[in-house]
Design an enzyme around this catalytic site. Sequence first.
Site, PDB file in Angstrom:
ATOM      1  N   HIS A  17       0.799  -1.379   0.212  1.00  0.00           N
ATOM      2  CA  HIS A  17      -0.039  -0.074  -0.056  1.00  0.00           C
ATOM      3  C   HIS A  17       0.913   1.287  -0.015  1.00  0.00           C
ATOM      4  O   HIS A  17       0.554   2.218  -0.750  1.00  0.00           O
ATOM      5  CB  HIS A  17      -0.852  -0.107   1.259  1.00  0.00           C
ATOM      6  CG  HIS A  17      -1.837  -0.983   1.380  1.00  0.00           C
ATOM      7  ND1 HIS A  17      -2.161  -1.771   2.667  1.00  0.00           N
ATOM      8  CD2 HIS A  17      -3.112  -1.505   0.546  1.00  0.00           C
ATOM      9  CE1 HIS A  17      -3.222  -2.638   2.326  1.00  0.00           C
ATOM     10  NE2 HIS A  17      -3.466  -2.347   1.257  1.00  0.00           N
ATOM     11  N   LYS A  41     -17.454  -5.651   8.115  1.00  0.00           N
ATOM     12  CA  LYS A  41     -16.338  -6.218   7.650  1.00  0.00           C
ATOM     13  C   LYS A  41     -15.493  -6.913   8.743  1.00  0.00           C
ATOM     14  O   LYS A  41     -14.483  -7.559   8.572  1.00  0.00           O
ATOM     15  CB  LYS A  41     -15.216  -5.419   6.674  1.00  0.00           C
ATOM     16  CG  LYS A  41     -15.812  -5.380   5.358  1.00  0.00           C
ATOM     17  CD  LYS A  41     -14.496  -4.862   4.380  1.00  0.00           C
ATOM     18  CE  LYS A  41     -14.683  -5.446   3.048  1.00  0.00           C
ATOM     19  NZ  LYS A  41     -13.574  -5.065   2.425  1.00  0.00           N
ATOM     20  N   ARG A  90      -2.230  -6.396  -8.147  1.00  0.00           N
ATOM     21  CA  ARG A  90      -1.357  -7.363  -7.792  1.00  0.00           C
ATOM     22  C   ARG A  90      -0.907  -8.314  -9.043  1.00  0.00           C
ATOM     23  O   ARG A  90       0.013  -8.422  -9.603  1.00  0.00           O
ATOM     24  CB  ARG A  90      -1.203  -7.927  -6.445  1.00  0.00           C
ATOM     25  CG  ARG A  90      -1.193  -7.088  -5.282  1.00  0.00           C
ATOM     26  CD  ARG A  90      -1.524  -7.702  -4.321  1.00  0.00           C
ATOM     27  NE  ARG A  90      -3.141  -8.048  -4.203  1.00  0.00           N
ATOM     28  CZ  ARG A  90      -3.770  -8.349  -3.266  1.00  0.00           C
ATOM     29  NH1 ARG A  90      -3.292  -8.633  -2.206  1.00  0.00           N
ATOM     30  NH2 ARG A  90      -5.064  -8.668  -3.616  1.00  0.00           N
ATOM     31  N   SER A 128      -3.088  -7.725   3.342  1.00  0.00           N
ATOM     32  CA  SER A 128      -3.268  -7.691   4.744  1.00  0.00           C
ATOM     33  C   SER A 128      -3.840  -8.875   5.402  1.00  0.00           C
ATOM     34  O   SER A 128      -3.299  -9.220   6.504  1.00  0.00           O
ATOM     35  CB  SER A 128      -4.310  -6.572   5.025  1.00  0.00           C
ATOM     36  OG  SER A 128      -3.979  -5.040   4.483  1.00  0.00           O
TER      37      SER A 128
HETATM   38  O1  PNS Z   1      -8.955  -2.808   0.594  1.00  0.00           O
HETATM   39  P1  PNS Z   1     -10.558  -3.350   0.151  1.00  0.00           P
HETATM   40  O2  PNS Z   1     -10.979  -4.138   1.138  1.00  0.00           O
HETATM   41  O3  PNS Z   1      -9.991  -4.093  -1.315  1.00  0.00           O
HETATM   42  O4  PNS Z   1     -10.960  -2.251  -0.665  1.00  0.00           O
HETATM   43  C1  PNS Z   1     -12.147  -2.198  -1.146  1.00  0.00           C
HETATM   44  C2  PNS Z   1     -13.140  -0.692  -1.155  1.00  0.00           C
HETATM   45  C3  PNS Z   1     -13.058  -0.290   0.101  1.00  0.00           C
HETATM   46  C4  PNS Z   1     -12.307  -0.065  -2.197  1.00  0.00           C
HETATM   47  C5  PNS Z   1     -14.591  -1.075  -1.489  1.00  0.00           C
HETATM   48  O5  PNS Z   1     -14.981  -1.968  -0.536  1.00  0.00           O
HETATM   49  C6  PNS Z   1     -15.554   0.067  -1.665  1.00  0.00           C
HETATM   50  O6  PNS Z   1     -15.277   0.810  -2.463  1.00  0.00           O
HETATM   51  N1  PNS Z   1     -16.437  -0.029  -0.706  1.00  0.00           N
HETATM   52  C7  PNS Z   1     -17.447   1.211  -0.260  1.00  0.00           C
HETATM   53  C8  PNS Z   1     -18.852   0.661  -0.664  1.00  0.00           C
HETATM   54  C9  PNS Z   1     -19.036   0.966  -2.278  1.00  0.00           C
HETATM   55  O7  PNS Z   1     -18.781   1.739  -2.728  1.00  0.00           O
HETATM   56  N2  PNS Z   1     -19.593  -0.185  -3.072  1.00  0.00           N
HETATM   57  C10 PNS Z   1     -19.906  -0.157  -4.562  1.00  0.00           C
HETATM   58  C11 PNS Z   1     -18.821  -0.344  -5.279  1.00  0.00           C
HETATM   59  S1  PNS Z   1     -18.635  -2.215  -5.582  1.00  0.00           S
END
Ligand code: PNS
Length: 159
Positions: A17, A41, A90, A128
Site C-alpha cells: 500500500h 467487515k 497485484r 493484509s
Molecule cells: O482494501 P479493499 O477491502 O480491497 O477495499 C475495497 C473498497 C473499500 C475499495 C470497496 O469495498 C469500496 O469501495 N467500498 C465502499 C462501498 C461501495 O462503494 N460499494 C460499491 C462498489 S462495488
Amino acid sequence: MKRAIYPGSFDPITLGHLDLIERSCAIFDEVIVGVLHNRAKKPLFTAAERMEMIREVTKNFPTVKVVAFDGLLVDFVKKCEARVVIRGLRAITDLEYEMQLAQTNRVLSSEIDTIFLTTNLAYAYLSSTTVKEVARLGGNIQAFVPEIVEKRLKDVYQV
Ligand code: PNS
C-alpha cells in the site's frame, strides 16, 4: 489541483500500500487515503487505529491526507471534490474484482474514473490478510509491513 482517492480497508497498511501511495504522490498533487469504516467487515483494527498507522507511516508525504469513509465510494470521491480513484493491481487474479468495482462505480457516477497502478513486484504477493495470518502464527512480518505496524500486530497477537 489534481487530486486522487486511494480507498481501501488498510487492515493494516502494508508496504505494498505504502509503495502505491508514494508513487501516486508523484502523479497527483494531493492523494486522499480513504479508509473504509465498515463494521460489517469486522476489521482487526478500528478505523481510528488504521488511520493512525497510515498517518504515521505517511508523515513524510505532505500531500497525503487520511480520511475515513462509510457508504458508497463514489459519494466519498464527490465529497472530496475528486474524480480519480487509484487501485493497485497485484496479479491477474485481482482484475475481475477490480473491474467489477471500477465498472460499478462508473455506472453509479460516470464522471469518476479508476486508475490502476501495477504493484511493485516485490509486493505482488502481499495482502493484509496474509500478513495478519503470519503475524498471528508468530512468523516474521518485517518484510511485509512498516515497523510500527509490525509492532502493533505483535501487540495484538501477543507474539
Ligand atoms: O482494501 P479493499 O477491502 O480491497 O477495499 C475495497 C473498497 C473499500 C475499495 C470497496 O469495498 C469500496 O469501495 N467500498 C465502499 C462501498 C461501495 O462503494 N460499494 C460499491 C462498489 S462495488
